[in-house]
Enzyme design. Sequence first.
Site, PDB file in Angstrom:
ATOM      1  N   GLU A 127       0.804  -1.240   0.000  1.00 15.97           N
ATOM      2  CA  GLU A 127       0.000   0.000   0.000  1.00 15.97           C
ATOM      3  C   GLU A 127       0.828   1.276   0.000  1.00 15.97           C
ATOM      4  OE1 GLU A 127      -2.649  -0.519   3.344  1.00 15.97           O
ATOM      5  OE2 GLU A 127      -3.609  -2.265   2.433  1.00 15.97           O
ATOM      6  N   ASN A 169       2.100  -5.272  -3.146  1.00 12.54           N
ATOM      7  CA  ASN A 169       0.693  -5.565  -2.874  1.00 12.54           C
ATOM      8  C   ASN A 169      -0.072  -4.263  -2.597  1.00 12.54           C
ATOM      9  OD1 ASN A 169      -1.323  -7.706  -2.234  1.00 12.54           O
ATOM     10  ND2 ASN A 169      -1.274  -6.843  -0.161  1.00 12.54           N
ATOM     11  N   HIS A 206     -10.512  -5.907  -2.471  1.00 14.84           N
ATOM     12  CA  HIS A 206     -11.607  -5.709  -1.515  1.00 14.84           C
ATOM     13  C   HIS A 206     -12.691  -4.929  -2.247  1.00 14.84           C
ATOM     14  CE1 HIS A 206      -9.273  -7.114   1.898  1.00 14.84           C
ATOM     15  NE2 HIS A 206      -8.274  -6.331   1.539  1.00 14.84           N
ATOM     16  N   GLU A 235      -6.372 -10.624  -1.397  1.00 15.42           N
ATOM     17  CA  GLU A 235      -7.209 -10.353  -0.215  1.00 15.42           C
ATOM     18  C   GLU A 235      -8.675 -10.265  -0.609  1.00 15.42           C
ATOM     19  OE1 GLU A 235      -5.709  -7.015   2.064  1.00 15.42           O
ATOM     20  OE2 GLU A 235      -3.625  -7.555   1.702  1.00 15.42           O
ATOM     21  N   ASP A 237     -12.437 -10.098  -1.085  1.00 18.52           N
ATOM     22  CA  ASP A 237     -13.750 -10.156  -0.451  1.00 18.52           C
ATOM     23  C   ASP A 237     -14.674  -9.227  -1.229  1.00 18.52           C
ATOM     24  OD1 ASP A 237     -13.046  -7.595   0.655  1.00 18.52           O
ATOM     25  OD2 ASP A 237     -12.559  -8.480   2.584  1.00 18.52           O
TER      26      ASP A 237
HETATM   27  O1  G3I Z   1      -5.613  -8.241  18.848  1.00 25.51           O
HETATM   28  C1  G3I Z   1      -5.963  -6.937  19.319  1.00 25.51           C
HETATM   29  C2  G3I Z   1      -6.683  -7.036  20.634  1.00 25.51           C
HETATM   30  O2  G3I Z   1      -5.816  -7.573  21.605  1.00 25.51           O
HETATM   31  C3  G3I Z   1      -7.154  -5.639  21.044  1.00 25.51           C
HETATM   32  O3  G3I Z   1      -7.894  -5.713  22.222  1.00 25.51           O
HETATM   33  C4  G3I Z   1      -8.022  -5.054  19.941  1.00 25.51           C
HETATM   34  C5  G3I Z   1      -8.506  -3.646  20.270  1.00 25.51           C
HETATM   35  O4  G3I Z   1      -8.092  -2.704  19.304  1.00 25.51           O
HETATM   36  O5  G3I Z   1      -7.245  -5.000  18.755  1.00 25.51           O
HETATM   37  C6  G3I Z   1      -6.832  -6.264  18.302  1.00 25.51           C
HETATM   38  O6  G3I Z   1      -6.061  -6.077  17.153  1.00 25.51           O
HETATM   39  C7  G3I Z   1      -6.756  -5.751  15.974  1.00 25.51           C
HETATM   40  C8  G3I Z   1      -6.385  -6.790  14.923  1.00 25.51           C
HETATM   41  O7  G3I Z   1      -6.957  -6.454  13.685  1.00 25.51           O
HETATM   42  C9  G3I Z   1      -6.835  -8.200  15.291  1.00 25.51           C
HETATM   43  O8  G3I Z   1      -8.230  -8.248  15.349  1.00 25.51           O
HETATM   44  C10 G3I Z   1      -6.351  -4.382  15.509  1.00 25.51           C
HETATM   45  O9  G3I Z   1      -6.834  -3.414  16.430  1.00 25.51           O
HETATM   46  C11 G3I Z   1      -6.913  -4.096  14.139  1.00 25.51           C
HETATM   47  O10 G3I Z   1      -6.398  -2.869  13.665  1.00 25.51           O
HETATM   48  C12 G3I Z   1      -6.510  -5.200  13.187  1.00 25.51           C
HETATM   49  O11 G3I Z   1      -7.134  -4.961  11.946  1.00 25.51           O
HETATM   50  C13 G3I Z   1      -6.518  -5.584  10.842  1.00 25.51           C
HETATM   51  C14 G3I Z   1      -6.157  -4.522   9.809  1.00 25.51           C
HETATM   52  O12 G3I Z   1      -5.644  -5.147   8.647  1.00 25.51           O
HETATM   53  C15 G3I Z   1      -5.097  -3.558  10.322  1.00 25.51           C
HETATM   54  O13 G3I Z   1      -3.840  -4.150  10.366  1.00 25.51           O
HETATM   55  C16 G3I Z   1      -7.503  -6.585  10.248  1.00 25.51           C
HETATM   56  O14 G3I Z   1      -7.691  -7.665  11.167  1.00 25.51           O
HETATM   57  C17 G3I Z   1      -6.944  -7.133   8.931  1.00 25.51           C
HETATM   58  O15 G3I Z   1      -7.935  -7.921   8.292  1.00 25.51           O
HETATM   59  C18 G3I Z   1      -6.594  -5.983   8.014  1.00 25.51           C
HETATM   60  O16 G3I Z   1      -6.030  -6.511   6.849  1.00 25.51           O
HETATM   61  C19 G3I Z   1      -5.666  -5.541   5.860  1.00 25.51           C
HETATM   62  C20 G3I Z   1      -4.393  -6.042   5.193  1.00 25.51           C
HETATM   63  O17 G3I Z   1      -3.392  -6.262   6.164  1.00 25.51           O
HETATM   64  C21 G3I Z   1      -3.907  -5.051   4.155  1.00 25.51           C
HETATM   65  N1  G3I Z   1      -4.954  -4.740   3.197  1.00 25.51           N
HETATM   66  C22 G3I Z   1      -6.231  -4.321   3.774  1.00 25.51           C
HETATM   67  C23 G3I Z   1      -6.727  -5.361   4.772  1.00 25.51           C
HETATM   68  C24 G3I Z   1      -8.090  -4.979   5.330  1.00 25.51           C
HETATM   69  O18 G3I Z   1      -8.047  -3.771   6.034  1.00 25.51           O
END
Ligand code: G3I
Length: 305
Positions: A127, A169, A206, A235, A237
């Site tokens: 990104e 990516n 996405h 990715e 969806d």
């Molecule tokens: O695990 C912690 C938890 O301990 C905490 O209490 C909670 C409260 O904020 O956060 C949890 O972590 C979260 C994590 O997902 C696991 O659920 C993060 O806040 C959250 O920001 C994170 O979001 C991820 C996001 O990327 C940001 O990195 C999504 O799961 C993930 O699906 C998403 O994936 C991205 C790709 O990496 C890049 N392309 C876009 C795609 C979708 O946004």
Amino acid sequence: ETTLAAAANQSGRYFGAAVAANKLSDGAYTTILNREFNSVTPENEMKIDATEPQQNNFTFGNADRIVNHALSRGWKVRGHTLAWHSQQPEWMRNMSGTALRNAMLNHVTRVATYYRGKIDSWDVVNEAFEDGNSGARRDSNLQRTGNDWIEAAFRAARAADPGAKLCYNDYNTDNWTWAKTQAVYRMVQDFKQRGVPIDCVGFQSHFNAQSAYNSNYRTTLSSFAALGVDVQITELDIEGSGTTQANTYRSVVNDCLAVPRCNGITVWGIRDSDSWRSYGTPLLFDNNGNKKQAYTATLDALNSA
Ligand code: G3I
């Protein structure tokens, strides 16, 4: 064939899912994962904040759980991601200039070295381009270390794991007419011309109302492939439901199958309830793990290749 992996394998392609380590103890989840898929992408566990929470202090436990689950079954692993403006640990967010450049390169080297020989494809850089019509690089602390930060990351990754395919990516790069797509295309063209090591381009895909699937996706995939790189749907969806959603899944799969160098598809989660999206039903299985119309359309498309 009766599973996504077996159906995709008929044409030498993989079919993968984004996997969360903490769901590997959920039996309903792993039943579907083990039956249907032959590639995984750790959804969050290989990101910079997960693997280097303190500078030079690396933690691979959660990522290893996913990698071992996959490799013990003979599956592929997509590594995601070595260099990104987002999900940086606190210590890195506060860095700039030469110190940040060196910290980024150290991160790429250490993580790619740790996983050497285990990763099919690495999302080396994720990104890095701006949305909208500018075609510019995204402003970030990494970009401010110099425009060559992306190629520096690729060279470090190649040196650390010469056997892994190295991918760029991004999202909103599926529509061939968009400035962001064209800007990434020009970067890949330039890298190929100058011998910067790049092997593949990942199209996140996405899709939703604001960022809709367009039938010129096939042109995008084939145009990038013509530069001499593999292309992968990384990715996937698709928001929506029912026949409309199923038809879009079918179109995306058919576009990949039409391009010989489109060698794999990854969906960004398994059940709708596993999706990163806070609303909607974007995936192939419902919350109870039942196959949706979108699943059947995807399987049928893979089988008719
Ligand atoms: O695990 C912690 C938890 O301990 C905490 O209490 C909670 C409260 O904020 O956060 C949890 O972590 C979260 C994590 O997902 C696991 O659920 C993060 O806040 C959250 O920001 C994170 O979001 C991820 C996001 O990327 C940001 O990195 C999504 O799961 C993930 O699906 C998403 O994936 C991205 C790709 O990496 C890049 N392309 C876009 C795609 C979708 O946004």
